[in-house]
Design a protein around this motif. Structure first.
Motif, short mmCIF file in Angstrom:
data_model
loop_
_atom_site.label_atom_id
_atom_site.label_comp_id
_atom_site.label_asym_id
_atom_site.label_seq_id
_atom_site.Cartn_x
_atom_site.Cartn_y
_atom_site.Cartn_z
N LEU A 70 -22.18 1.08 -19.96
CA LEU A 70 -22.16 -0.15 -20.05
C LEU A 70 -24.43 -0.44 -19.56
O LEU A 70 -24.62 -1.02 -19.54
N ALA A 71 -24.50 0.18 -18.06
CA ALA A 71 -25.95 0.67 -17.76
C ALA A 71 -26.74 1.19 -18.56
O ALA A 71 -28.30 0.37 -18.47
N ALA A 72 -26.62 1.36 -18.84
CA ALA A 72 -27.25 2.54 -19.85
C ALA A 72 -27.98 1.33 -21.52
O ALA A 72 -29.19 1.13 -21.76
N GLU A 73 -26.80 0.98 -21.55
CA GLU A 73 -26.84 -0.02 -22.40
C GLU A 73 -27.91 -1.31 -22.03
O GLU A 73 -28.40 -2.39 -22.75
N PHE A 74 -27.66 -1.96 -20.50
CA PHE A 74 -28.33 -3.25 -20.00
C PHE A 74 -29.75 -2.48 -19.96
O PHE A 74 -30.87 -3.11 -20.48
N ALA A 75 -30.24 -1.27 -19.54
CA ALA A 75 -31.45 -0.59 -19.32
C ALA A 75 -32.29 -0.65 -20.42
O ALA A 75 -33.79 -1.51 -20.50
N ALA A 76 -31.32 -0.42 -22.12
CA ALA A 76 -31.76 -0.72 -23.41
C ALA A 76 -32.45 -2.57 -23.72
O ALA A 76 -33.37 -1.97 -23.96
#
Length: 149
Positions: free
Chosen positions: A125-131
């Motif tokens: 989830l954090a990687a998706e939000f970072a993107a």
């Protein structure tokens, strides 16, 4: 951060705060007659509202914890996208607006969690939000290039 519910509570708070601040900035720019920055901040508010809706949708069936001000794990004790906005005034020009590096801090917040969390779901989830935050950074860089001309 290794708890999905706590991560999502942070994401919801961060995006809600960012959207409100961008809406306030858009209103200030409209009052001041700065149409270019009003439109830019309105677009950024829209993106933040989309990210907020996504965070809320990801929470779905979960009951997110209600976090008090001292319960958040913000870098420097404040939401990442808030720090530089304290001194914003409606008379700023494009160069001043670009000094706002909140989007970069928001991106770094999510990217750091994605890199350090021991929970697979939080990392994902954090990687998706970072993107998604990287999209905001790209918008700022685009405005910077326009303002530099």
């Amino acid at each position: 951060m290794n708890d999905v519910d706590k991560f999502l509570a942070h994401a919801v708070a961060l995006e809600r705060d960012a959207a409100r601040r961008y809406e306030d900035l858009a209103a200030s720019m409209g009052t001041d007659g700065n149409a270019e920055l009003r439109a830019f901040f309105a677009r950024m508010a829209h993106f933040s509202r989309l990210h907020l809706a996504e965070a809320q949708a990801r929470a779905g069936f979960r009951t997110l914890p209600v976090l008090g001000p001292d319960d958040f794990d913000w870098p420097e004790g404040i939401p990442p996208e808030t720090a530089e906005w304290a001194g914003v005034d409606p008379m700023m020009d494009a160069a001043d607006a670009l000094a706002l590096d909140g989007e970069r801090r928001g991106h770094a917040f999510y990217a750091t969690i994605a890199a350090l969390s021991t929970d697979h779901e939080v990392r994902t989830l954090a990687a998706e939000f970072a993107a998604e935050e990287a999209q905001h950074v790209a918008e700022l860089e685009k405005l910077a290039a326009t303002a530099a001309r």
